[in-house]
Design a protein around this motif. Sequence first.
Motif, PDB file in Angstrom:
ATOM      1  N   MET A   1       0.845  -1.189   0.000  1.00  0.00           N
ATOM      2  CA  MET A   1       0.000   0.000   0.000  1.00  0.00           C
ATOM      3  C   MET A   1       0.879   1.237   0.000  1.00  0.00           C
ATOM      4  SD  MET A   1      -2.917   1.075   2.789  1.00  0.00           S
ATOM      5  CE  MET A   1      -3.902  -0.364   2.402  1.00  0.00           C
ATOM      6  N   ALA A   2       0.536   2.214  -0.853  1.00  0.00           N
ATOM      7  CA  ALA A   2       1.322   3.439  -0.956  1.00  0.00           C
ATOM      8  C   ALA A   2       0.647   4.551  -0.159  1.00  0.00           C
ATOM      9  CB  ALA A   2       1.458   3.859  -2.412  1.00  0.00           C
ATOM     10  N   TYR A   3       1.449   5.501   0.306  1.00  0.00           N
ATOM     11  CA  TYR A   3       0.932   6.617   1.081  1.00  0.00           C
ATOM     12  C   TYR A   3       1.404   7.908   0.446  1.00  0.00           C
ATOM     13  CZ  TYR A   3       0.413   2.792   4.325  1.00  0.00           C
ATOM     14  OH  TYR A   3       0.084   1.594   4.878  1.00  0.00           O
ATOM     15  N   ASP A   4       0.540   8.948   0.506  1.00  0.00           N
ATOM     16  CA  ASP A   4       0.873  10.222  -0.105  1.00  0.00           C
ATOM     17  C   ASP A   4       1.892  10.997   0.725  1.00  0.00           C
ATOM     18  OD1 ASP A   4      -0.903   9.747  -2.179  1.00  0.00           O
ATOM     19  OD2 ASP A   4      -2.579  10.657  -1.113  1.00  0.00           O
ATOM     20  N   THR A   5       1.867  10.843   2.031  1.00  0.00           N
ATOM     21  CA  THR A   5       2.765  11.596   2.909  1.00  0.00           C
ATOM     22  C   THR A   5       3.241  10.703   4.026  1.00  0.00           C
ATOM     23  OG1 THR A   5       1.020  12.334   4.398  1.00  0.00           O
ATOM     24  CG2 THR A   5       1.418  13.697   2.446  1.00  0.00           C
ATOM     25  N   ASP A   6       4.295  11.167   4.705  1.00  0.00           N
ATOM     26  CA  ASP A   6       4.787  10.437   5.869  1.00  0.00           C
ATOM     27  C   ASP A   6       3.718  10.379   6.962  1.00  0.00           C
ATOM     28  OD1 ASP A   6       7.203   9.994   4.677  1.00  0.00           O
ATOM     29  OD2 ASP A   6       8.195  11.708   5.611  1.00  0.00           O
ATOM     30  N   GLU A   7       2.877  11.444   7.032  1.00  0.00           N
ATOM     31  CA  GLU A   7       1.825  11.454   8.036  1.00  0.00           C
ATOM     32  C   GLU A   7       0.820  10.342   7.766  1.00  0.00           C
ATOM     33  OE1 GLU A   7      -1.540  14.461   9.968  1.00  0.00           O
ATOM     34  OE2 GLU A   7      -0.367  15.078   8.217  1.00  0.00           O
ATOM     35  N   ASP A   8       0.509  10.088   6.482  1.00  0.00           N
ATOM     36  CA  ASP A   8      -0.409   9.006   6.142  1.00  0.00           C
ATOM     37  C   ASP A   8       0.165   7.669   6.584  1.00  0.00           C
ATOM     38  OD1 ASP A   8      -2.192  10.743   4.979  1.00  0.00           O
ATOM     39  OD2 ASP A   8      -1.333  10.551   2.981  1.00  0.00           O
ATOM     40  N   ALA A   9       1.465   7.462   6.321  1.00  0.00           N
ATOM     41  CA  ALA A   9       2.101   6.208   6.727  1.00  0.00           C
ATOM     42  C   ALA A   9       2.087   6.069   8.238  1.00  0.00           C
ATOM     43  CB  ALA A   9       3.536   6.166   6.199  1.00  0.00           C
ATOM     44  N   ALA A  10       2.326   7.170   8.940  1.00  0.00           N
ATOM     45  CA  ALA A  10       2.323   7.135  10.403  1.00  0.00           C
ATOM     46  C   ALA A  10       0.928   6.821  10.931  1.00  0.00           C
ATOM     47  CB  ALA A  10       2.809   8.470  10.957  1.00  0.00           C
ATOM     48  N   GLN A  11      -0.091   7.404  10.301  1.00  0.00           N
ATOM     49  CA  GLN A  11      -1.462   7.133  10.726  1.00  0.00           C
ATOM     50  C   GLN A  11      -1.833   5.678  10.494  1.00  0.00           C
ATOM     51  OE1 GLN A  11      -2.352   9.481  12.905  1.00  0.00           O
ATOM     52  NE2 GLN A  11      -4.398   9.543  11.996  1.00  0.00           N
ATOM     53  N   HIS A  12      -1.407   5.133   9.353  1.00  0.00           N
ATOM     54  CA  HIS A  12      -1.663   3.719   9.069  1.00  0.00           C
ATOM     55  C   HIS A  12      -1.010   2.835  10.132  1.00  0.00           C
ATOM     56  CE1 HIS A  12      -2.043  -0.066   6.890  1.00  0.00           C
ATOM     57  NE2 HIS A  12      -0.753  -0.254   7.110  1.00  0.00           N
ATOM     58  N   GLN A  13       0.237   3.151  10.492  1.00  0.00           N
ATOM     59  CA  GLN A  13       0.940   2.354  11.489  1.00  0.00           C
ATOM     60  C   GLN A  13       0.266   2.461  12.851  1.00  0.00           C
ATOM     61  OE1 GLN A  13       3.536   0.252  10.771  1.00  0.00           O
ATOM     62  NE2 GLN A  13       3.113  -0.505  12.843  1.00  0.00           N
ATOM     63  N   ARG A  14      -0.218   3.653  13.164  1.00  0.00           N
ATOM     64  CA  ARG A  14      -0.905   3.829  14.450  1.00  0.00           C
ATOM     65  C   ARG A  14      -2.181   2.990  14.496  1.00  0.00           C
ATOM     66  NH1 ARG A  14      -4.720   8.532  15.981  1.00  0.00           N
ATOM     67  NH2 ARG A  14      -5.271   7.970  18.114  1.00  0.00           N
ATOM     68  N   ARG A  15      -2.957   3.029  13.408  1.00  0.00           N
ATOM     69  CA  ARG A  15      -4.177   2.214  13.368  1.00  0.00           C
ATOM     70  C   ARG A  15      -3.831   0.732  13.506  1.00  0.00           C
ATOM     71  NH1 ARG A  15      -5.545   5.723   8.959  1.00  0.00           N
ATOM     72  NH2 ARG A  15      -4.922   4.093   7.485  1.00  0.00           N
ATOM     73  N   ARG A  16      -2.832   0.301  12.764  1.00  0.00           N
ATOM     74  CA  ARG A  16      -2.445  -1.107  12.795  1.00  0.00           C
ATOM     75  C   ARG A  16      -2.000  -1.519  14.200  1.00  0.00           C
ATOM     76  NH1 ARG A  16       2.153  -4.247  11.730  1.00  0.00           N
ATOM     77  NH2 ARG A  16       1.720  -6.190  10.608  1.00  0.00           N
ATOM     78  N   ASP A  17      -1.193  -0.680  14.850  1.00  0.00           N
ATOM     79  CA  ASP A  17      -0.732  -0.984  16.207  1.00  0.00           C
ATOM     80  C   ASP A  17      -1.902  -1.048  17.187  1.00  0.00           C
ATOM     81  OD1 ASP A  17       1.863  -1.054  15.294  1.00  0.00           O
ATOM     82  OD2 ASP A  17       2.380   0.954  15.990  1.00  0.00           O
ATOM     83  N   ALA A  18      -2.848  -0.116  17.048  1.00  0.00           N
ATOM     84  CA  ALA A  18      -3.991  -0.087  17.966  1.00  0.00           C
ATOM     85  C   ALA A  18      -4.833  -1.348  17.811  1.00  0.00           C
ATOM     86  CB  ALA A  18      -4.846   1.153  17.691  1.00  0.00           C
ATOM     87  N   TRP A  19      -5.082  -1.752  16.581  1.00  0.00           N
ATOM     88  CA  TRP A  19      -5.955  -2.902  16.368  1.00  0.00           C
ATOM     89  C   TRP A  19      -5.238  -4.222  16.637  1.00  0.00           C
ATOM     90  CZ3 TRP A  19      -7.662   0.053  11.433  1.00  0.00           C
ATOM     91  CH2 TRP A  19      -8.554   1.070  11.815  1.00  0.00           C
ATOM     92  N   ARG A  20      -3.945  -4.258  16.373  1.00  0.00           N
ATOM     93  CA  ARG A  20      -3.170  -5.460  16.722  1.00  0.00           C
ATOM     94  C   ARG A  20      -3.100  -5.628  18.230  1.00  0.00           C
ATOM     95  NH1 ARG A  20       0.538  -8.455  14.790  1.00  0.00           N
ATOM     96  NH2 ARG A  20       2.021  -7.869  16.411  1.00  0.00           N
ATOM     97  N   GLY A  21      -3.035  -4.526  18.945  1.00  0.00           N
ATOM     98  CA  GLY A  21      -2.889  -4.591  20.392  1.00  0.00           C
ATOM     99  C   GLY A  21      -4.197  -4.785  21.145  1.00  0.00           C
ATOM    100  N   ALA A  22      -5.312  -4.731  20.430  1.00  0.00           N
ATOM    101  CA  ALA A  22      -6.603  -4.870  21.108  1.00  0.00           C
ATOM    102  C   ALA A  22      -6.757  -6.280  21.683  1.00  0.00           C
ATOM    103  CB  ALA A  22      -7.734  -4.570  20.132  1.00  0.00           C
ATOM    104  N   ARG A  23      -7.200  -6.360  22.905  1.00  0.00           N
ATOM    105  CA  ARG A  23      -7.410  -7.660  23.556  1.00  0.00           C
ATOM    106  C   ARG A  23      -8.728  -8.283  23.137  1.00  0.00           C
ATOM    107  NH1 ARG A  23      -5.950  -4.110  27.404  1.00  0.00           N
ATOM    108  NH2 ARG A  23      -8.101  -3.996  28.206  1.00  0.00           N
ATOM    109  N   ARG A  24      -9.691  -7.433  22.761  1.00  0.00           N
ATOM    110  CA  ARG A  24     -11.008  -7.918  22.372  1.00  0.00           C
ATOM    111  C   ARG A  24     -11.330  -7.387  20.985  1.00  0.00           C
ATOM    112  NH1 ARG A  24     -15.894  -7.967  25.850  1.00  0.00           N
ATOM    113  NH2 ARG A  24     -16.025  -9.971  24.821  1.00  0.00           N
ATOM    114  N   ARG A  25     -11.824  -8.265  20.143  1.00  0.00           N
ATOM    115  CA  ARG A  25     -12.204  -7.878  18.787  1.00  0.00           C
ATOM    116  C   ARG A  25     -13.249  -8.851  18.287  1.00  0.00           C
ATOM    117  NH1 ARG A  25      -6.567  -8.288  15.976  1.00  0.00           N
ATOM    118  NH2 ARG A  25      -5.831  -7.846  18.074  1.00  0.00           N
ATOM    119  N   LEU A  26     -13.946  -8.459  17.253  1.00  0.00           N
ATOM    120  CA  LEU A  26     -14.970  -9.331  16.670  1.00  0.00           C
ATOM    121  C   LEU A  26     -14.384 -10.328  15.687  1.00  0.00           C
ATOM    122  CD1 LEU A  26     -17.780  -6.686  16.122  1.00  0.00           C
ATOM    123  CD2 LEU A  26     -17.835  -8.578  17.748  1.00  0.00           C
TER     124      LEU A  26
END
Length: 387
Positions: free
Chosen positions: A1-26
Amino acid sequence: MAYDTDEDAAQHQRRRDAWRGARRRLSRGGAEQTVAEQLAELAALPALLGRDLDEEPDTYGNGVVAELERRVAELLGLEDAAYFPSGTMAQQIALRCWAGRTGNPVVALHPRSHPERHEDAALPVVSGLRTVYPTTEPRQPTAAEVREHPEPFGTLMVELPLRDPGFLLPTWEELEELVAAGRERDAVIHFDGARLWETTVHFGRTLPEIAALADSVYVSFYKSLGGLSGAVLAGPRTLIEEARIWRHRYGGQVYRQYPQVLSALAGLERELPKLPSYVAHAKVVARALREGFDASGLPWVRIQPEVPVTHQFHVWAAYDADALTEASVRLAEETGTQLFGRWWAEGPPGTALAELTVAQDGLSWTEQDVRDAVRGFVERIEGLGKG
């Protein structure tokens, strides 16, 4: 996946980290796994499947690949099946082969089906096929619409379920009538069954009974079954023999495919028997979501369909997509609960869409768990406004 800016890449990584770290998910998405996690799962597959690590790997479609093809043909009750590296390739080749056999390059399908929305106009560009639409409404076409369509077509393609409008299915009787209407038009019937595996609950029929309505069926392994990738096209032996020739021409005759095929076999063993329980619990989750949002005061939230017919469904909200995604991330970061993933601005201005999948992880959620998660999600939406 490509990102337009470094901020987009950082936001993607933050989302991924948050959802990977979730203890409960559907559900647990494969995209959230690391390479190390996927390799560890792959290494465990031979033992899970009772296979010998010393067996020879496949070569250009023999060995374990041919075994998977036989297994799926038997599961669907069809004569033969061919493995493809992607469903896009499998389906394009199926429609191309049928056009050659019928002498009619026109394919009747839904404008929001996969070939029209997600394949970069491959049917006309690569295969010279043309598409027509029995309906443009966000639902499955009716038998009357197929019967009354003004232009002849050689193939009727039915996506089961129709994902983009909300994983929609007709009733069994409506599907039978739809197929009969296509045959009245001298058309062959092809099922885009990427997620066909989970339709048995809604239809109240077995996989062979469902597949028997069509002349050919495509099924996916990474959708619903959790495989790495890959798909199978199943149907009459003569069609599949021709499809294998086109597979080679399209570059799909891959030298080694055992990682994907072993994960597909594992999905048939592990996930396929569980899908009915996922579908049943999706109805529970959807009901609790509706109750939670009704109590929250958040304006205009809709579940589509209101009662899910598969283990996946859509949630619509009259709110900014980025704000809803941010609230989803904060809920996961601050409470360890992932209710939603990313939201998308797919509909009219000011509305957003999220896809929900209920799988093994979601079976432990009670209705109160869902309502509590909705309350926490809405609180974080309101907190964004104060911030």
